[in-house]
Write an enzyme that holds these catalytic residues in place. Structure first.
Site, PDB file in Angstrom:
ATOM      1  CD  GLU A 258      -2.988  -1.013   2.308  1.00 31.82           C
ATOM      2  OE1 GLU A 258      -2.680  -0.350   3.328  1.00 31.82           O
ATOM      3  OE2 GLU A 258      -4.063  -1.606   2.193  1.00 31.82           O
TER       4      GLU A 258
ATOM      5  CD  GLU B 299      -3.831  -6.100   3.003  1.00 28.05           C
ATOM      6  OE1 GLU B 299      -4.468  -5.331   3.746  1.00 28.05           O
ATOM      7  OE2 GLU B 299      -2.620  -5.967   2.787  1.00 28.05           O
TER       8      GLU B 299
HETATM    9  C1  GAL Z   1      -3.984  -2.771   5.396  1.00 24.51           C
HETATM   10  C2  GAL Z   1      -2.545  -3.241   5.437  1.00 24.51           C
HETATM   11  C3  GAL Z   1      -2.392  -4.504   6.243  1.00 24.51           C
HETATM   12  C4  GAL Z   1      -3.127  -4.388   7.560  1.00 24.51           C
HETATM   13  C5  GAL Z   1      -4.566  -4.022   7.287  1.00 24.51           C
HETATM   14  C6  GAL Z   1      -5.398  -3.902   8.534  1.00 24.51           C
HETATM   15  O1  GAL Z   1      -4.095  -1.453   5.012  1.00 24.51           O
HETATM   16  O2  GAL Z   1      -2.060  -3.458   4.140  1.00 24.51           O
HETATM   17  O3  GAL Z   1      -1.023  -4.760   6.457  1.00 24.51           O
HETATM   18  O4  GAL Z   1      -2.516  -3.419   8.332  1.00 24.51           O
HETATM   19  O5  GAL Z   1      -4.605  -2.793   6.632  1.00 24.51           O
HETATM   20  O6  GAL Z   1      -6.723  -3.544   8.230  1.00 24.51           O
END
Ligand code: GAL
Length: 701
Positions: free
Chosen positions: A188, A345
């Site tokens: 990100e 994710e």
């Molecule tokens: C994302 C990040 C992950 C984790 C997640 C938690 O933005 O890429 O590593 O932190 O958020 O919601």
């Protein structure tokens, strides 16, 4: 054990000689030599199912259990190593790969592919200690510290060199491993630090400006430095836009946004090029945060990745967060130019970083996942595999919760895997879209700078409002890059294109002349790419195309409403619209521009250009869109139950996703075989409260 590969282990501390043969002709690219950007990574199954896996945070016995449990859940892909730099390289130049070798082998034997991250999102403490100038600096001049993540300045040459070095080490070590499916560069980019204001960045900014403007006169002209006596006589006088007594020059701020985007992109491309040189057959991605990232212009990033991937997290307390999910997924698919993309994710249940981290309701995880798949994702991945015991994210949900497998989340996950398996045949199909909306990061940046006519005029919210209105009518949106001419779309909506170059205005004209129906909102077309007001009356660059002339703006009080002739109300904005070829469709009934036009229509070439001079309430917006889409022949159907309906197609097979985000059952007219239950529906389908149905049917060609 698949492919008969033996476990391979190496002593620790080795500086990565080639462990596997070089990955020359492994046949991973399509035979016609197309880059992977046009193809799904061959080793990644569809749908990819898994999540971020951080084995370095756990002892060996837990790692062994992990693999067993992954198998029982049907996991087929995991993202490894995102924050593992300090474990992989505990001291400068000393690498410890043994643990990762072991993880690779175990995953491989379990038939789980690896999305291998380069760990550049989290430089080790020894690196930051050795190179304190690589720590980022805020606008106020505060140098940020360690003990967290993303503590790096994107312009730091030491950081870039080190990130590329560790990427190269990983590529040489694992490039030919048969479990490696995809590279995941960093994490990100631009999420926590949108830009760095240190002196290294300042030098880089000056170099970037020289390349952009060539000479100082051009910069002085573009930035309008005659104003407030800001003229520069030497490049070294120019600074990054640090906090100042009054708003800093808007063009300087805008250029700094562009520069910061380019610096992060250069970090990504630098690592990617190292990876490509060593492993030309392994596709490369980095995880976007599409509609949730104000800092990066992903239209410039998308062509640089081999596969578009995205992270999305619900705003737990928002009752309409499923519509925001749809926005994110629609934008991601559009960045991928309609091709399949990867949900890298999302969460199984609560996150840990919102004010109140509400758990997902039973069934919500499946519905969220299917909503991404409906909109073109061929993957369902989560952050993260196993819930952390320590650290800042220990209360973030995971695939394997603290409670273990005797838990609701785990049971739902196992059930979900079955659902996804039954949808595998839809992989690679394309999403049917109905309407275009222009999405433009520079407009977002420029519109939300200081000293605009009204703080109520925003970019993301304006776009989200229009997207929501279409979602409620089951119309699927394709986002369009400013400057494109999407003649395949019957309707193009432009909610907030404050910054509009001549080239973009020309593309919009061409779109209309060729038969498109264009609807433009107030305060669009106002400035060029340097934030200079287009000469003459508003809306500058789009005035002639829209056939209107506006002398001044009449923003409204907060919560003030005006009445429109269509019997609806509007807020935020009013203005005196003069007609120069357009005709009035609706007028203001009261307010500063009573009797004047609020919605106009201008016939141009084969098409129509509409202009909306205010922000109607939800019913008013629905009425405007019904009008414009009706003329364009796009069906404006009732959807009283707010059922989410999305179609994916492959040849004459259609997959209809029916997602019921409400607490009431919905009955709808549809036919087909429900892939989730195996039941055939003829005529009507009942979608239970919070439930989902995915119909397969054949359409006439
Ligand atoms: C994302 C990040 C992950 C984790 C997640 C938690 O933005 O890429 O590593 O932190 O958020 O919601």
């Amino acid at each position: 054990m698949p492919h008969g590969v033996e476990a391979r282990t190496r002593p620790e501390d080795e500086t990565s000689p080639l462990l596997f043969p070089p990955s020359g002709a492994t046949g991973l690219l399509p035979a016609d030599g197309r880059r992977a950007s046009q193809a799904w990574p061959p080793r990644l199954r569809r749908p990819a199912f898994g999540g971020d896996y951080n084995p370095e945070q756990w002892p060996p016995e837990t790692r062994r259990e992990d693999i067993e449990l992954m198998r029982s859940a049907g996991v087929n892909a995991v993202t490894v190593g995102v924050f593992a730099w300090a474990t992989l390289e505990p001291e400068p130049g000393r690498y410890e790969f043994c643990w990762l070798d072991d993880v690779f082998e175990r995953l491989y034997r379990a038939d789980i592919v690896v999305v291998l991250a380069t760990p550049s999102a989290s430089p080790p403490a020894w690196f930051s200690k050795a190179h304190p100038s690589s720590l980022p600096v805020t606008r106020e001049g505060v140098r940020l510290g360690l003990g967290s993540r993303e503590s790096f300045c994107p312009s730091s040459p030491e950081y870039r060199r080190a990130a590329q070095e560790i990427a190269g080490q990983l590529a040489r070590r694992y490039g030919a491993h048969p479990a490696l499916a995809l590279w995941h560069v960093g994490n990100e980019f631009g999420a926590h630090v949108g830009g760095c204001y240190c002196s290294v960045s300042q030098d880089a900014f000056r170099a970037w400006l020289r390349a952009r403007y060539g000479d100082l006169e051009a910069l002085n002209e573009a930035w309008g430095t005659a104003f407030w006596g800001q003229r520069y006589g030497d490049w070294d006088e120019i600074t990054v836009p640090r906090a100042a007594p009054m708003p800093v020059n808007p063009t300087q701020q805008l250029d700094f946004r562009r520069f910061s985007n380019d610096e992060f992109l250069a970090c990504y491309c630098g690592e990617r090029d190292v990876l490509r040189a060593i492993t030309p057959d392994i596709p490369v991605t980095t995880n976007f945060m599409s509609s949730d990232c104000p800092n990066l212009d992903y239209w410039t990033w998308a062509p640089e990745v081999d596969l578009v991937s995205n992270d999305h997290y619900l705003t737990a307390e928002s009752p309409e967060n499923h519509i925001d999910l749809a926005l994110s997924a629609d934008l991601t698919r559009s960045l991928a130019r309609g091709r399949a993309w990867m949900l890298m994710e999302h969460s199984t249940s609560a996150v840990n970083w919102q004010p109140r981290n509400l758990a997902k309701a039973p069934g919500e995880m499946l519905r969220n996942s299917l909503a991404h798949v409906a909109r073109g994702s061929d993957s369902v991945m989560f952050f993260q595999w196993r819930a952390s015991r320590r650290g800042a994210e220990k209360f973030h949900s995971a695939m394997l919760p603290h409670a273990g497998t005797d838990s609701r989340v785990w049971r739902e996950l196992v059930e979900m895997r079955q659902a996804l398996t039954s949808l595998a045949e839809a992989g690679g199909s394309t999403v049917a879209t109905d309407v275009g909306i222009v999405w433009d990061w520079p407009s977002w940046w420029a519109l939300e700078l200081e000293c605009r006519p009204s703080i109520d005029v925003t970019f993301r919210e304006a776009v989200a409002t229009v997207h929501r209105a279409l979602w409620q009518r089951n119309l699927t949106v394709e986002f369009v890059r400013a400057g494109d001419c999407p003649t395949h779309l019957p309707v193009l909506l432009v909610p907030s294109l404050y910054l509009c170059s001549k080239a973009t205005a020309d593309a919009l004209r061409q779109y209309v002349e060729q038969g498109g129906h264009l609807l433009v909102w107030f305060f669009s077309g106002i400035v060029d790419e340097t934030d200079a007001v287009h000469p003459g009356a508003y809306p500058g660059a789009l005035r002639d195309l829209l056939g209107v002339r506006v002398e001044e703006f009449h923003p409204l009080h907060r919560d003030e409403q005006v009445r429109l002739s269509c019997a609806h109300r509007a807020g935020t904005w009013s203005e005196p619209v003069g007609l120069r070829g357009a005709e009035t469709v609706w007028h203001f009934e009261n307010g500063p521009d009573a009797e004047g036009p609020s919605l106009t229509r201008h016939l141009v070439g084969q098409g129509t250009a509409w202009y909306l001079a205010t922000s109607p309430d939800a019913q008013g917006l629905d009425a405007v869109l019904a009008h414009v889409l009706g003329e364009a022949g796009v069906p404006w159907q009732e959807n009283p139950d707010d059922l989410d309906v999305v179609r994916r197609r492959a040849g004459n097979t259609e997959y209809v996703f029916l997602l019921n985000h409400s607490e009431n059952g919905v009955t709808t007219q549809q036919d087909g075989l429900d892939l989730l239950t195996g039941r055939t529906h003829e005529g009507t389908v009942e979608v239970p409260p919070g439930g989902a149905v995915v119909l397969r049917r054949t359409t006439p060609h």
